[in-house]
Design a protein around this motif. Structure first.
Motif, mmCIF file in Angstrom:
data_model
loop_
_atom_site.group_PDB
_atom_site.id
_atom_site.type_symbol
_atom_site.label_atom_id
_atom_site.label_comp_id
_atom_site.label_asym_id
_atom_site.label_seq_id
_atom_site.Cartn_x
_atom_site.Cartn_y
_atom_site.Cartn_z
ATOM 1 N N UNK A 12 0.814 -1.223 0.000
ATOM 2 C CA UNK A 12 0.000 0.000 0.000
ATOM 3 C C UNK A 12 0.848 1.276 0.000
ATOM 4 N N UNK A 13 2.053 1.195 -0.557
ATOM 5 C CA UNK A 13 2.923 2.370 -0.632
ATOM 6 C C UNK A 13 3.957 2.450 0.471
ATOM 7 N N UNK A 14 3.858 1.582 1.482
ATOM 8 C CA UNK A 14 4.846 1.608 2.564
ATOM 9 C C UNK A 14 6.243 1.275 2.053
ATOM 10 N N UNK A 19 6.668 7.457 2.908
ATOM 11 C CA UNK A 19 6.336 7.607 4.326
ATOM 12 C C UNK A 19 7.562 7.711 5.243
ATOM 13 N N UNK A 20 8.733 7.866 4.673
ATOM 14 C CA UNK A 20 9.948 7.909 5.491
ATOM 15 C C UNK A 20 10.029 9.130 6.400
ATOM 16 N N UNK A 21 9.336 10.194 6.027
ATOM 17 C CA UNK A 21 9.387 11.429 6.825
ATOM 18 C C UNK A 21 8.008 11.831 7.332
ATOM 19 N N UNK A 22 7.167 10.856 7.580
ATOM 20 C CA UNK A 22 5.825 11.155 8.061
ATOM 21 C C UNK A 22 4.772 10.778 7.044
ATOM 22 N N UNK A 23 3.544 11.154 7.326
ATOM 23 C CA UNK A 23 2.413 10.813 6.465
ATOM 24 C C UNK A 23 2.059 12.026 5.618
ATOM 25 N N UNK A 24 2.322 11.963 4.313
ATOM 26 C CA UNK A 24 2.031 13.107 3.450
ATOM 27 C C UNK A 24 0.532 13.368 3.313
ATOM 28 N N UNK A 25 0.179 14.618 3.228
ATOM 29 C CA UNK A 25 -1.213 15.017 2.993
ATOM 30 C C UNK A 25 -1.672 14.434 1.661
ATOM 31 N N UNK A 26 -2.855 13.851 1.657
ATOM 32 C CA UNK A 26 -3.425 13.285 0.436
ATOM 33 C C UNK A 26 -2.995 11.849 0.156
ATOM 34 N N UNK A 27 -2.086 11.297 0.968
ATOM 35 C CA UNK A 27 -1.649 9.918 0.772
ATOM 36 C C UNK A 27 -2.724 8.961 1.282
ATOM 37 N N UNK A 37 -3.957 2.543 7.157
ATOM 38 C CA UNK A 37 -4.253 3.539 8.175
ATOM 39 C C UNK A 37 -2.955 4.090 8.759
ATOM 40 N N UNK A 38 -3.017 5.308 9.265
ATOM 41 C CA UNK A 38 -1.824 5.920 9.845
ATOM 42 C C UNK A 38 -1.279 5.076 11.001
ATOM 43 N N UNK A 39 -2.142 4.361 11.688
ATOM 44 C CA UNK A 39 -1.697 3.512 12.793
ATOM 45 C C UNK A 39 -0.901 2.298 12.318
ATOM 46 N N UNK A 40 -1.013 1.975 11.010
ATOM 47 C CA UNK A 40 -0.236 0.873 10.436
ATOM 48 C C UNK A 40 1.232 1.258 10.243
ATOM 49 N N UNK A 41 1.504 2.542 10.244
ATOM 50 C CA UNK A 41 2.857 3.029 9.976
ATOM 51 C C UNK A 41 3.553 3.239 11.322
#
Length: 116
Positions: A12-14, A19-27, A37-41
């Protein structure tokens, strides 16, 4: 004599550098209705992805290219479904053809990272 098609080889893009520097807006991970989900990262996953990214860079590849080449190294895998949303993602995927082979050391290091 049976092949397989791998779905979501980039997790899923991981398994990109997105996602190396956080969760980009619109991702995907920033959207509430997404499979990712953000909790998966988790920090643990990011550490592994950063280590894998270092291997990719040492090979002259992007992280996604390393992941696709790793999946396709298994001769039973006949194709991968990448879910590209941009032409550049397709171009990156085709770019793996320049570097499909892995050294024994690279494979050992990748397996070590995945086991940890």
């Amino acid at each position: 004599g049976v092949g397989s098609v791998v779905f979501s080889p980039l997790f899923q893009g991981l398994l990109t550098n997105k996602y190396l520097k956080g969760i980009p807006e619109g991702s995907r991970a920033s959207k509430a209705d997404s499979y990712l989900q953000s909790t998966d990262i988790t920090p643990e996953k990011i550490v592994k992805i950063k280590r894998l990214n270092e291997i990719a860079e040492s090979r002259g590849q992007k992280m996604a290219q390393l992941a696709l080449a790793w999946v396709l190294r298994d001769k039973r895998v006949t194709s991968v479904i990448i879910g590209a949303s941009k032409v550049s993602q397709i171009e990156d995927a085709v770019g793996i053809l320049d570097k499909m082979e892995f050294t024994t050391e690279e494979l050992q290091l990748i397996e070590e990272i995945l086991r940890d």
